[in-house]
Scaffold this active site. Structure first.
Site, PDB file in Angstrom:
ATOM      1  N   LYS A   1       6.330  -4.404  -3.810  1.00 17.94           N
ATOM      2  CA  LYS A   1       7.779  -4.182  -3.723  1.00 17.94           C
ATOM      3  C   LYS A   1       8.256  -4.197  -2.282  1.00 17.94           C
ATOM      4  CE  LYS A   1      11.526  -1.628  -5.669  1.00 17.94           C
ATOM      5  NZ  LYS A   1      12.080  -2.866  -6.212  1.00 17.94           N
TER       6      LYS A   1
ATOM      7  N   GLU B   1       8.906 -14.326 -11.133  1.00 19.96           N
ATOM      8  CA  GLU B   1       8.127 -13.168 -10.681  1.00 19.96           C
ATOM      9  C   GLU B   1       7.426 -12.457 -11.827  1.00 19.96           C
ATOM     10  OE1 GLU B   1      10.111 -10.771  -7.054  1.00 19.96           O
ATOM     11  OE2 GLU B   1      11.421 -10.960  -8.758  1.00 19.96           O
TER      12      GLU B   1
ATOM     13  N   GLU C   1      18.809 -16.204  -8.026  1.00 21.36           N
ATOM     14  CA  GLU C   1      18.258 -14.869  -8.284  1.00 21.36           C
ATOM     15  C   GLU C   1      17.656 -14.802  -9.702  1.00 21.36           C
ATOM     16  OE1 GLU C   1      17.148 -12.318  -7.029  1.00 21.36           O
ATOM     17  OE2 GLU C   1      17.327 -10.714  -8.492  1.00 21.36           O
TER      18      GLU C   1
ATOM     19  N   ARG D   1       3.968  -0.167  -4.727  1.00 16.81           N
ATOM     20  CA  ARG D   1       3.708  -0.669  -3.376  1.00 16.81           C
ATOM     21  C   ARG D   1       2.416  -1.470  -3.281  1.00 16.81           C
ATOM     22  NH1 ARG D   1       6.850   1.820   0.245  1.00 16.81           N
ATOM     23  NH2 ARG D   1       5.450   1.197   1.903  1.00 16.81           N
TER      24      ARG D   1
ATOM     25  N   HIS E   1      20.844 -35.525  -7.411  1.00 19.96           N
ATOM     26  CA  HIS E   1      20.141 -35.933  -6.196  1.00 19.96           C
ATOM     27  C   HIS E   1      18.636 -35.698  -6.304  1.00 19.96           C
ATOM     28  CE1 HIS E   1      24.035 -36.653  -4.454  1.00 19.96           C
ATOM     29  NE2 HIS E   1      24.409 -35.451  -4.866  1.00 19.96           N
TER      30      HIS E   1
ATOM     31  N   TRP F   1      -2.716  -2.785  -1.697  1.00 24.57           N
ATOM     32  CA  TRP F   1      -2.339  -4.191  -1.850  1.00 24.57           C
ATOM     33  C   TRP F   1      -3.125  -4.886  -0.755  1.00 24.57           C
ATOM     34  CZ3 TRP F   1      -0.140  -8.318   0.760  1.00 24.57           C
ATOM     35  CH2 TRP F   1       0.420  -9.332  -0.019  1.00 24.57           C
TER      36      TRP F   1
ATOM     37  N   LYS G   1      13.744 -13.888 -10.769  1.00 20.75           N
ATOM     38  CA  LYS G   1      13.383 -12.862 -11.760  1.00 20.75           C
ATOM     39  C   LYS G   1      12.418 -13.460 -12.790  1.00 20.75           C
ATOM     40  CE  LYS G   1      14.332  -9.950 -10.119  1.00 20.75           C
ATOM     41  NZ  LYS G   1      14.916  -9.756  -8.880  1.00 20.75           N
TER      42      LYS G   1
ATOM     43  N   CYS H   1       0.845  -1.189   0.000  1.00 12.71           N
ATOM     44  CA  CYS H   1       0.000   0.000   0.000  1.00 12.71           C
ATOM     45  C   CYS H   1       0.887   1.249   0.000  1.00 12.71           C
ATOM     46  CB  CYS H   1      -0.934   0.096   1.196  1.00 12.71           C
ATOM     47  SG  CYS H   1      -2.098  -1.259   1.269  1.00 12.71           S
TER      48      CYS H   1
ATOM     49  N   ASN I   1      -1.483   2.474   5.571  1.00 12.82           N
ATOM     50  CA  ASN I   1      -0.607   1.413   5.101  1.00 12.82           C
ATOM     51  C   ASN I   1      -0.182   0.609   6.327  1.00 12.82           C
ATOM     52  OD1 ASN I   1       2.904   1.449   4.258  1.00 12.82           O
ATOM     53  ND2 ASN I   1       1.450  -0.178   3.948  1.00 12.82           N
ATOM     54  N   GLY I   2      -0.376  -0.698   6.279  1.00 14.83           N
ATOM     55  CA  GLY I   2       0.024  -1.527   7.422  1.00 14.83           C
ATOM     56  C   GLY I   2      -1.127  -2.397   7.871  1.00 14.83           C
TER      57      GLY I   2
HETATM   58  C1  G6P Z   1       9.387  -8.328  -1.858  1.00 19.65           C
HETATM   59  C2  G6P Z   1       9.733  -7.885  -3.262  1.00 19.65           C
HETATM   60  C3  G6P Z   1      11.086  -8.475  -3.664  1.00 19.65           C
HETATM   61  C4  G6P Z   1      12.142  -8.085  -2.635  1.00 19.65           C
HETATM   62  C5  G6P Z   1      11.742  -8.519  -1.223  1.00 19.65           C
HETATM   63  C6  G6P Z   1      12.693  -7.962  -0.171  1.00 19.65           C
HETATM   64  O1  G6P Z   1       9.106  -9.676  -1.839  1.00 19.65           O
HETATM   65  O2  G6P Z   1       8.727  -8.277  -4.178  1.00 19.65           O
HETATM   66  O3  G6P Z   1      11.440  -7.962  -4.929  1.00 19.65           O
HETATM   67  O4  G6P Z   1      13.356  -8.673  -2.977  1.00 19.65           O
HETATM   68  O5  G6P Z   1      10.442  -8.022  -0.928  1.00 19.65           O
HETATM   69  O6  G6P Z   1      12.615  -6.563  -0.191  1.00 19.65           O
HETATM   70  P1  G6P Z   1      13.703  -5.584   0.418  1.00 19.65           P
HETATM   71  O7  G6P Z   1      13.135  -4.219   0.226  1.00 19.65           O
HETATM   72  O8  G6P Z   1      13.826  -5.959   1.858  1.00 19.65           O
HETATM   73  O9  G6P Z   1      14.961  -5.806  -0.327  1.00 19.65           O
END
Ligand code: G6P
Length: 588
Positions: free
Chosen positions: A583, A474, A467, A27, A490, A73, A471, A2, A99-100
């Site tokens: 995010k 997501e 990583e 957000r 394994h 969100w 990507k 949010c 937000n929260g």
């Molecule tokens: C969320 C985002 C990710 C991010 C993670 C950690 O899941 O979608 O892209 O890596 O949070 O976020 P931070 O701000 O702590 O790096």
């Protein structure tokens, strides 16, 4: 999770909150809403879906000098117009964006219902205006009622509230981000700086339990101290351009492209800070890296890099799993938290647990003034500039670069580390060039209908495989899984069928072993995409990324970021705002 925004001042507040909210959409983007004070009325508008490029005129919002906005969100209550913020009191005078999470909302709702207040939504937020209303009915004015209400609201929250009959905003922060922008005779309040960066770079970061009353001036009352407090104005070194897409169609590709610049900034980082942090690391006994998501893969890179360059063992733990290990902490321990946003709830909890045990805390974050920065003993800023795309790209490589410099400093070779990074920067111009982007696009065309993609790497290439996997998943919604090359036999190998795409990260250091793994995949019908310095007959396609040793993680992830983007484009997915993701995850 949010985004909230508010404005008070001489400009058209409607315009500012609509445009500002577009910058906060990363957000959350289930629904959005506004409240505009057009004396004597309040215009409230709510819509389900993304805000997109809609204008203030299209929305039909009136001119005003005071407005608030929210992008949601969903946590409590489904994505409907009724649940969309702002939320209002029963007398329709108090309007709130939030937000929260209000953790005790059920009990509080019951209490308010017993006092004759009725509820229209399933949100936890609706209890906020109604709690304020309850206190106003008991004789408090609006601001005092806000203060009293906080005593009854448990959880983590950032709130902006207004009253229909008063030309002011009340902004409250408790364990959720909220920052005030200070202009000439005007104030902005938002979850994050990009929302108002167009207008001012002067900011006030609110502290925990701060309640700011903003009209022509600002006064901040801290509820823990029960007194008014002075909060300093900080100058942000980001610029408005950084928060715009510019010539790019999406923030994703813009931010991938920016990496040569962002890494150059890290290469020129203040040495004193690196040395100070390295000093803390040297004298600590029992060191943990903690983080979530992409930042957690940066931690894994750190573990390998510290072992390799600095010959040091560091523990790594996902922040949300950290409670299982916190009993190992004492006053000699050190917890290093990585976070782009600096607001991830689980990461903050880990830092708080460390402090409670008397351990030292260090953070590596991209967000100046974030909770993580304020709560840790020392911070290295990632210097990546505003990262707007939900997927983390440039902040990730900055984190990798900072950890690499720390490892070099611990080995007494900081200059060598800096040189290495500067060399990488030159190469990244090539890796992000149009030529590379086109080449990767062709590869993406072959993968666009894949149901599964498997990625393997050894040593430093293992976190890169993880990583890259994240990507791809997501943003393109293709199922992908990353493994250490040695783990294949394994179990994983059972999944390989004719034509299964397999991405293999190589380096000269472990070329023999990883090529053997690639052969094993090929023998089961795998379609092999090699990423690394040397071509090999086992590869069906080869993405050349020259050998950069300890900096391989930085270089090899870049074509993978581009691949994820191209897959998203080919599959009609939104690269900046993938479904269900936010995010900044400010809830546990
Ligand atoms: C969320 C985002 C990710 C991010 C993670 C950690 O899941 O979608 O892209 O890596 O949070 O976020 P931070 O701000 O702590 O790096």
């Amino acid at each position: 999770m949010c985004g909230i925004i508010g404005y008070i001042g001489p400009r058209n507040a409607s315009e500012i909150v609509v445009e500002g909210l577009k910058k906060l959409e990363y957000r959350g983007y289930d629904s959005f809403g506004f409240a505009v004070r057009a004396n004597p009325d309040i215009k409230i508008l709510k819509r389900v879906g993304k805000i997109g490029s809609v204008t203030v005129q299209e929305l039909g919002l009136p001119n005003s000098n005071l407005a608030i906005g929210h992008t949601r969100w969903a946590t409590h209550g489904s994505v409907t117009e009724i649940n969309t913020h702002p939320h209002i009191s029963q007398d329709e005078k108090i309007i709130v964006v939030h937000n929260g999470i209000i953790e005790n909302f059920q009990a509080q709702k019951k209490f308010l219902e017993s006092q004759g207040l009725a509820f229209y939504s399933q949100t936890d937020t609706e209890i906020i205006p109604k709690t304020i209303e309850y206190h106003m009915k008991r004789g408090y004015d609006f601001v005092e009622a806000c203060k009293h209400s906080l005593k009854h609201l448990e959880g983590q929250y950032a709130i902006v509230a207004l009253h229909k009959d008063e030309n002011k905003l009340v902004a409250i922060r408790k364990e959720a981000p909220l920052v005030i922008g200070v202009g000439e005779g005007e104030f902005f309040v938002a979850s994050d700086v990009p929302a108002f960066l167009e207008y001012t770079k002067k900011v006030i970061f609110l502290d925990e339990m701060d309640l700011a009353v903003i009209d022509k001036n600002i006064s901040v009352f801290n509820l823990t101290k029960n007194s008014f407090v002075d909060r300093t104005i900080t100058n942000i070194d980001w610029n408005a351009e950084q928060a715009r897409k510019g010539e790019f169609d999406h923030f994703f590709m813009k931010e991938v492209y920016e990496q040569a610049n962002t890494l150059e900034r890290v290469a020129n980082i203040d040495e004193t800070l690196i040395k100070e942090v390295a000093g803390e690391i040297r004298k600590s006994e029992g060191i943990f890296f903690v983080a979530c998501g992409t930042a957690s893969y940066a931690c894994m890179h750190g573990v390998y890099t510290f072992a390799k360059i600095a010959k040091m063992h560091i523990n790594f733990c996902l922040a949300h799993e950290f409670p299982n290990f916190k009993h190992f902490l004492n006053n000699k321990s050190l917890v290093i938290a990585l976070s782009q946003s600096g607001e991830t709830a689980d990461t903050l909890t880990a830092i708080r647990a460390a402090k409670a045990a008397g351990a030292k805390t260090i953070s590596i974050t991209n967000a100046m003034g974030s909770s993580l920065m304020r709560e840790s003993d020392k911070t290295i800023l990632a210097r990546a500039g505003p990262e707007i795309c939900v997927l983390s790209t440039k902040a990730y490589t900055s984190q990798l670069a900072i950890l690499t410099l720390l490892a070099y400093e611990l080995a007494g070779k900081l200059d060598e580390g800096k040189e290495k990074l500067k060399e990488v920067v030159r190469y990244i111009y090539y890796l992000t060039s149009e030529h590379t982007r086109k080449f990767i696009q062709e590869i993406a065309k072959n993968l666009r209908y894949a149901q599964h993609i498997y990625l393997i790497g050894r040593g430093l290439q293992y976190p890169t495989a993880l990583e890259a996997t994240l990507k791809i998943k997501e943003v393109s919604y293709i199922h992908a899984e990353g493994f250490a090359g040695g783990e294949l036999k394994h179990g994983v190998i059972a999944l390989i069928e004719h034509g299964t795409p397999c991405i293999v990260f190589t380096s000269t250091e472990n070329e023999k072993e990883i090529i053997s793994n690639a052969m094993e995949l090929k023998a089961r019908g795998g379609y092999i995409i090699g990423v690394g310095p040397n071509n090999n007959p086992v590869f069906d396609v080869w993405i050349k990324v020259r050998e950069s040793e300890e900096a391989n993680s930085i270089c090899q992830i870049i074509p993978m970021q581009i691949l994820a983007y191209q897959l998203a484009m080919l599959r009609g997915c939104d690269p900046d705002k993938p479904r269900n993701l936010a995010k900044s995850v400010t809830v546990k």
